[in-house]
Enzyme design. Structure first.
Site, PDB file in Angstrom:
ATOM      1  N   GLY A 208      -2.941 -10.658   0.221  1.00  0.00           N
ATOM      2  CA  GLY A 208      -2.542 -10.077   1.508  1.00  0.00           C
ATOM      3  C   GLY A 208      -2.957  -8.632   1.618  1.00  0.00           C
ATOM      4  O   GLY A 208      -3.789  -8.139   0.843  1.00  0.00           O
ATOM      5  N   ASN A 209      -2.406  -7.945   2.596  1.00  0.00           N
ATOM      6  CA  ASN A 209      -2.673  -6.521   2.753  1.00  0.00           C
ATOM      7  C   ASN A 209      -1.396  -5.820   3.206  1.00  0.00           C
ATOM      8  O   ASN A 209      -0.358  -6.449   3.381  1.00  0.00           O
ATOM      9  CB  ASN A 209      -3.834  -6.278   3.726  1.00  0.00           C
ATOM     10  CG  ASN A 209      -3.582  -6.876   5.097  1.00  0.00           C
ATOM     11  OD1 ASN A 209      -2.617  -6.533   5.777  1.00  0.00           O
ATOM     12  ND2 ASN A 209      -4.447  -7.816   5.506  1.00  0.00           N
ATOM     13  N   HIS A 210      -1.487  -4.514   3.420  1.00  0.00           N
ATOM     14  CA  HIS A 210      -0.295  -3.701   3.675  1.00  0.00           C
ATOM     15  C   HIS A 210       0.076  -3.587   5.151  1.00  0.00           C
ATOM     16  O   HIS A 210       0.965  -2.816   5.498  1.00  0.00           O
ATOM     17  CB  HIS A 210      -0.491  -2.297   3.103  1.00  0.00           C
ATOM     18  CG  HIS A 210      -0.623  -2.257   1.609  1.00  0.00           C
ATOM     19  ND1 HIS A 210       0.405  -2.612   0.767  1.00  0.00           N
ATOM     20  CD2 HIS A 210      -1.679  -1.930   0.814  1.00  0.00           C
ATOM     21  CE1 HIS A 210       0.004  -2.486  -0.492  1.00  0.00           C
ATOM     22  NE2 HIS A 210      -1.248  -2.079  -0.499  1.00  0.00           N
ATOM     23  N   SER A 211      -0.579  -4.321   6.024  1.00  0.00           N
ATOM     24  CA  SER A 211      -0.280  -4.190   7.458  1.00  0.00           C
ATOM     25  C   SER A 211       1.171  -4.567   7.748  1.00  0.00           C
ATOM     26  O   SER A 211       1.661  -5.612   7.301  1.00  0.00           O
ATOM     27  CB  SER A 211      -1.215  -5.083   8.275  1.00  0.00           C
ATOM     28  OG  SER A 211      -0.856  -5.052   9.642  1.00  0.00           O
ATOM     29  N   ALA A 276      -4.620  -7.371  10.896  1.00  0.00           N
ATOM     30  CA  ALA A 276      -5.452  -7.110   9.719  1.00  0.00           C
ATOM     31  C   ALA A 276      -5.706  -8.451   9.037  1.00  0.00           C
ATOM     32  O   ALA A 276      -4.950  -8.869   8.150  1.00  0.00           O
ATOM     33  CB  ALA A 276      -4.756  -6.134   8.784  1.00  0.00           C
TER      34      ALA A 276
END
Length: 399
Positions: A208-211, A276
């Site tokens: 995943g990502n930090h969005s 994102a």
């Protein structure tokens, strides 16, 4: 339409004043802030205490507060309101409104109001039909005030006909429809994406990502407040829309987000791709949790389908497509390449090199670049304010 709005409710001396208890409750339920101002005669029909309790604010009746002698500032009240509703509007008060007579706090607030003023008459049949009443209503409307027509039915006198105040539910519906009808994006359908995507490795782990989704949700809320029919496709996020009219579709993976976008893009006037989305996803997803070993773990990745590019290839004349570019180097060059490669009408560029911008923060610093490569640079702002800037530019493109 009333969410967060400051509503001044003027109550006049009429038997229909009993309905204002329900009206206040409906306004509060709709998310409005309600300030009740009563004429002295209105207090004979419903108590200020009742309406104060329901509105969670003190009710103003006189120019001066009887206990302290402080002034109830009618000018400040007039400036505070986003809308003023006078219900019931008696024949007496309407005559004062038409002639500019100021002998009580309510009419003083009315003359000070800078906001739209709605009035819902309530009186007996003969009073309603009288030429002087008709003339006063015509004059009030000429001033730009908005009539909420009375209904027809049994009146307090026992007569049957026009003159009874519109029901509270009808007043709410009338005001909301009037506000919405004047908004710049009414009848426009806009698709917005927000948040990250999670790409499963096994039933427990993901890429995943930090969005956080804050920027996309702020944009969706702002578009809804401008009258648009907003569909929000949201990845995994704890964010909640402030606008109840936003239609939310929850997804997890890039593939799910792609499907949701394809289902809604065709009929959208515009699309704002703020999510994102993962560029890569595991080629094979383990059906059981992968156990830890002494050796390292290698995960084969494959590219996800580029949602923004896919929508750009399907864009029809008149549709507006907005993308985002979060960069760390050569920011403008990469953003312009993305704008052209993916057939966008506008790209929103922000850089992780700017303090206070990027994921999870409550602020952002963006640059907008359109098809003509016209660039607009904004200072660091709250994401709510950034959303207003983006939506203002989107409004220009849609129109």
């Amino acid at each position: 339409m009333l969410e967060g709005k400051n509503i001044i409710l003027g109550v006049c001396g009429s038997i229909a004043a009993y309905k204002t208890a329900t009206l206040v409750r409906l306004l509060i339920k709709a998310g409005a802030n309600v300030q009740v101002v009563m004429t002295p005669d209105a207090a004979n029909f419903i108590t200020p205490l009742t309406l104060s309790t329901l509105s969670i604010r003190p009710v103003y009746v006189d120019y001066f507060k009887p206990d302290t002698g402080e002034w109830n500032n009618h000018v400040e009240l007039g400036l505070w309101g986003d809308a003023m509703i006078i219900a019931p509007a008696s024949a007496n008060t309407m005559a004062k409104m038409a002639g500019g007579l100021v002998d009580n706090l309510l009419t003083a607030v009315y003359l000070s109001a800078k906001c739209p003023v709605y009035f819902a008459p309530a009186m007996d049949l003969d009073m309603w039909k009288h030429n002087s009443t008709r003339a006063n209503i015509a004059a009030i409307q000429q001033f730009g005030n908005i009539l909420i027509p009375p209904g027809s039915g049994e009146l307090a006198s026992g007569l049957h006909g026009e003159g009874r105040m519109a029901e509270p539910e009808e007043i709410i519906a009338f005001v909301e429809a009037d506000i919405k009808g004047k908004l710049p994006l009414v009848n426009k359908r806009i698709l917005v994406t927000a948040g990250p995507t999670y790409e499963a490795i096994d039933p427990v782990r993901f890429i995943g990502n930090h969005s956080s989704g804050k920027m996309g949700f702020a944009i969706a809320d702002e578009l809804a407040s401008l009258g648009a029919e907003v569909t929000l496709v949201a990845g995994p996020t704890a964010q909640i829309s402030k606008q109840k009219s936003v239609k939310r579709i929850d997804v997890i993976s890039a593939a799910q987000m792609l499907n949701a976008c394809l289902e809604n893009f065709e009929h959208a006037n515009a699309c704002v791709m703020c999510a994102a989305v993962a560029d890569y996803t595991p080629a094979n997803v383990a059906t059981q949790k992968i156990k830890k070993h002494d050796d390292g773990l290698t995960i084969d990745l494959k590219k996800t389908i580029d949602i923004l590019k896919t929508l750009g290839s399907k864009k029809q004349p008149g549709q507006v497509l907005v993308g985002f570019a979060l960069e760390t180097e050569n920011e403008e060059q990469f953003a312009i390449e993305k704008l052209n490669k993916k057939n966008l009408d506008l790209i929103v560029l922000n850089s992780l090199n700017d303090a206070g911008a990027g994921f999870k923060s409550d602020t952002n610093k963006v640059t907008l670049i359109d098809r003509q490569l016209k660039k607009t640079v904004y200072d660091l702002k709250s994401k709510t304010e950034v959303a207003k800037d983006i939506c203002a530019k989107l409004l220009q493109l849609i129109n």
